[in-house]
Design an enzyme around this catalytic site. Structure first.
Site, PDB file in Angstrom:
ATOM      1  N   HIS A  60     -85.112  -7.978 -13.373  1.00  0.00           N
ATOM      2  CA  HIS A  60     -85.351  -7.528 -14.765  1.00  0.00           C
ATOM      3  C   HIS A  60     -84.766  -6.180 -14.968  1.00  0.00           C
ATOM      4  O   HIS A  60     -85.422  -5.130 -14.767  1.00  0.00           O
ATOM      5  CB  HIS A  60     -86.978  -7.462 -15.179  1.00  0.00           C
ATOM      6  CG  HIS A  60     -87.631  -8.852 -15.320  1.00  0.00           C
ATOM      7  ND1 HIS A  60     -88.186  -9.535 -14.426  1.00  0.00           N
ATOM      8  CD2 HIS A  60     -87.461  -9.500 -16.519  1.00  0.00           C
ATOM      9  CE1 HIS A  60     -88.640 -10.571 -15.087  1.00  0.00           C
ATOM     10  NE2 HIS A  60     -88.182 -10.893 -16.400  1.00  0.00           N
ATOM     11  N   HIS A  65     -79.443  -7.966 -16.524  1.00  0.00           N
ATOM     12  CA  HIS A  65     -80.064  -9.269 -17.090  1.00  0.00           C
ATOM     13  C   HIS A  65     -79.838  -8.908 -18.672  1.00  0.00           C
ATOM     14  O   HIS A  65     -79.813  -9.933 -19.271  1.00  0.00           O
ATOM     15  CB  HIS A  65     -81.606  -9.298 -16.728  1.00  0.00           C
ATOM     16  CG  HIS A  65     -82.164 -10.204 -17.416  1.00  0.00           C
ATOM     17  ND1 HIS A  65     -82.084 -11.570 -17.630  1.00  0.00           N
ATOM     18  CD2 HIS A  65     -83.522  -9.778 -18.383  1.00  0.00           C
ATOM     19  CE1 HIS A  65     -83.110 -12.103 -18.644  1.00  0.00           C
ATOM     20  NE2 HIS A  65     -83.932 -11.147 -18.953  1.00  0.00           N
ATOM     21  N   ASP A  78     -82.809 -16.063 -22.940  1.00  0.00           N
ATOM     22  CA  ASP A  78     -83.573 -15.244 -22.013  1.00  0.00           C
ATOM     23  C   ASP A  78     -83.571 -16.199 -20.776  1.00  0.00           C
ATOM     24  O   ASP A  78     -83.975 -15.808 -19.864  1.00  0.00           O
ATOM     25  CB  ASP A  78     -85.040 -14.917 -22.541  1.00  0.00           C
ATOM     26  CG  ASP A  78     -85.663 -14.087 -21.870  1.00  0.00           C
ATOM     27  OD1 ASP A  78     -85.373 -13.259 -21.060  1.00  0.00           O
ATOM     28  OD2 ASP A  78     -86.970 -14.231 -21.596  1.00  0.00           O
ATOM     29  N   HIS A  91     -85.353  -6.614 -24.957  1.00  0.00           N
ATOM     30  CA  HIS A  91     -86.251  -7.555 -25.001  1.00  0.00           C
ATOM     31  C   HIS A  91     -87.375  -7.310 -23.607  1.00  0.00           C
ATOM     32  O   HIS A  91     -88.326  -7.572 -23.581  1.00  0.00           O
ATOM     33  CB  HIS A  91     -85.879  -9.060 -24.922  1.00  0.00           C
ATOM     34  CG  HIS A  91     -85.194  -9.665 -23.831  1.00  0.00           C
ATOM     35  ND1 HIS A  91     -83.825  -9.391 -23.144  1.00  0.00           N
ATOM     36  CD2 HIS A  91     -86.005 -10.530 -22.689  1.00  0.00           C
ATOM     37  CE1 HIS A  91     -83.762  -9.926 -22.056  1.00  0.00           C
ATOM     38  NE2 HIS A  91     -84.978 -10.615 -21.820  1.00  0.00           N
ATOM     39  N   ASP A  92     -86.407  -6.985 -22.330  1.00  0.00           N
ATOM     40  CA  ASP A  92     -87.195  -6.587 -21.275  1.00  0.00           C
ATOM     41  C   ASP A  92     -87.192  -4.976 -21.055  1.00  0.00           C
ATOM     42  O   ASP A  92     -87.392  -4.636 -19.744  1.00  0.00           O
ATOM     43  CB  ASP A  92     -86.616  -7.411 -20.234  1.00  0.00           C
ATOM     44  CG  ASP A  92     -87.319  -8.867 -20.031  1.00  0.00           C
ATOM     45  OD1 ASP A  92     -88.684  -9.007 -20.462  1.00  0.00           O
ATOM     46  OD2 ASP A  92     -86.648  -9.531 -19.662  1.00  0.00           O
TER      47      ASP A  92
END
Length: 446
Positions: free
Chosen positions: A173, A177, A323, A213-214
């Site tokens: 993460h 990524h 994802d 998103h992360d």
């Protein structure tokens, strides 16, 4: 639209195991209790910073003053700014790329819409700036800078914020990524069944959500935060804990950078809400919810992409696919992602063992092998979603390509697992972990 006004100030920190209550202070939304004895290696943790900036955190405060906006500065960026003002030279100065590397990076960007795009090579060619470089290119190529009248300097500053708020020490993460998911999202936005209906706002939302998103992911999953009584788990009542944090962090950076400050207030509020809806959709615990709804739409043939709600739903599905698309990449890249995510699981398992906590599913390196984890992930999570995505696209060339890679990669992992069992004299089933085990482990499910 409310935003959690926070100061992010340190990575995963564990209290002494002798204490009766073990808790975790994750990078983001954390208040430090003291100013001394902070390990030097912790990112952004320096005792001379006035920790009073971290006080008075609220869950729904509106940002109305410069003083409040300042609270949104991450601890790391605050430290960088303050030491530069004091005339201290950063320990890691910017290294400029030579023309050969820049030329190769530009050549790669000319093929950014191809599925065999090598994000690892691109990250090396851009000196670790794959996310910023990729997004600047995509915002330009999609005409978003012109359409939304975005200031290039402000856009770059925002993208650097996002990239820097990923933890480079996370095996999986991290910003690479995020760049990989963004590149996949770009490919999905070009699918003919979807592309003709998309507005510039849809495209910008899809790319921003993919990139962020992360953001600020701590390298541990939601069950870990819950069982360690982490304050974020309490704040979000154990529901989509990480996803809520990623969303709130993203909104904080958008407001801090003032990237969209020139747009009407109603529009920026709508963008913030839609970004939240997209990022929250990546919660693996909602997999069946979205899959069931997608199957129903495809069965009833009632998707109307000229309708904003249906279009937004398909953006959610596209982001979910992006994802978890690693198993659909070519074997060389897919294998590397698999090893990275499992390394992150194993690190969590080591932490749990160190602090005498029950080791989470898929996090025990002695029991959970990479092939077994990946076979289960592909069987119960990836295949069902990508089969429905292929139905939606009308079995497009890209969809067939992804499913072909998926089948090949699954066969590769089964072969590796079979070899492992032969060496160990085991007759273990090759199906991999059960679906409920995978859903319990948010992130195994990357």
């Amino acid at each position: 639209m409310s935003c959690l006004m926070v100061e992010r100030c340190g990575e995963v920190l564990f209290e002494s195991p002798e204490q009766s209550v073990k808790c975790v202070c994750m990078l983001g939304d954390v208040r430090l209790r003291g100013q001394t004895g902070v390990p030097a290696e912790r990112r952004g943790s320096y005792p001379f910073i006035d920790f009073r900036l971290l006080n008075n955190t609220t869950h729904s405060g509106e940002i109305g003053t410069k003083k409040k906006v300042k609270r949104l500065l991450s601890f790391q960026r605050y430290f960088h700014a303050s030491r530069l003002l004091r005339g201290i030279i950063p320990q890691a100065p910017l290294h400029l790329l030579d023309e050969d590397y820049l030329g190769q990076a530009r050549h790669m960007l000319s093929k950014v819409g191809t599925w065999d795009f090598d994000i690892f090579l691109f990250d090396r060619l851009t000196n670790g700036n794959s996310l910023v470089t990729l997004l600047c290119h995509l915002f330009n190529s999609h005409g978003l800078i012109h359409h939304f009248k975005l200031d290039m300097v402000t856009l770059h500053r925002f993208l650097v914020m996002v990239q820097e708020d990923y933890h480079g020490h996370n095996p999986y993460h991290n910003a690479v990524h995020a760049a990989d998911v963004t590149q996949a999202m770009h490919c999905y936005l070009k699918e003919p069944k979807l592309a003709s209906f998309l507005t510039p706002l849809d495209i910008m939302l899809g790319l921003l959500a993919a990139a962020a998103h992360d953001v600020d992911h701590p390298g541990v999953n939601q069950p870990f935060l819950i069982k360690t009584n982490h304050h974020l788990a309490n704040l979000y009542q154990n529901m989509s804990v990480l996803e809520n944090h990623h969303w709130r962090s993203t909104i904080g950076m958008l407001r801090e950078s003032r990237l969209l400050a020139h747009l009407p207030k109603e529009m920026t509020q709508d963008i913030e809400q839609q970004l939240g809806s997209l990022i929250l959709a990546t919660d693996i615990n909602r997999q069946n919810e979205f899959l069931t709804r997608l199957k129903a739409h495809l069965h009833n043939k009632d998707l109307r992409l000229e309708n904003v709600q249906d279009r937004h739903f398909m953006l959610q599905i596209a982001l979910k696919c992006a994802d978890i698309c690693n198993p659909c990449r070519i074997w060389e890249m897919s294998k590397q992602w698999s090893e990275r995510v499992c390394e992150e699981f194993y690190r969590q398992g080591d932490l749990e063992q160190k602090f005498e906590l029950e080791i989470s599913p898929l996090c025990n390196q002695q029991k959970d092998s990479i092939p077994s984890i990946q076979i289960g992930f592909m069987t119960y999570i990836v295949e069902p979603l990508f089969r429905e995505w292929a139905r939606f696209t009308g079995n497009s060339t890209l969809s067939e390509n992804m499913l072909s890679h998926l089948a090949h990669n699954k066969a590769q992992w089964k072969s590796l697992l079979s070899n492992q069992h032969r060496r160990r004299g085991s007759g273990q089933d090759l199906a991999g972990p059960a679906p409920e085990t995978l859903e319990q482990t948010e992130g195994a499910t990357p």
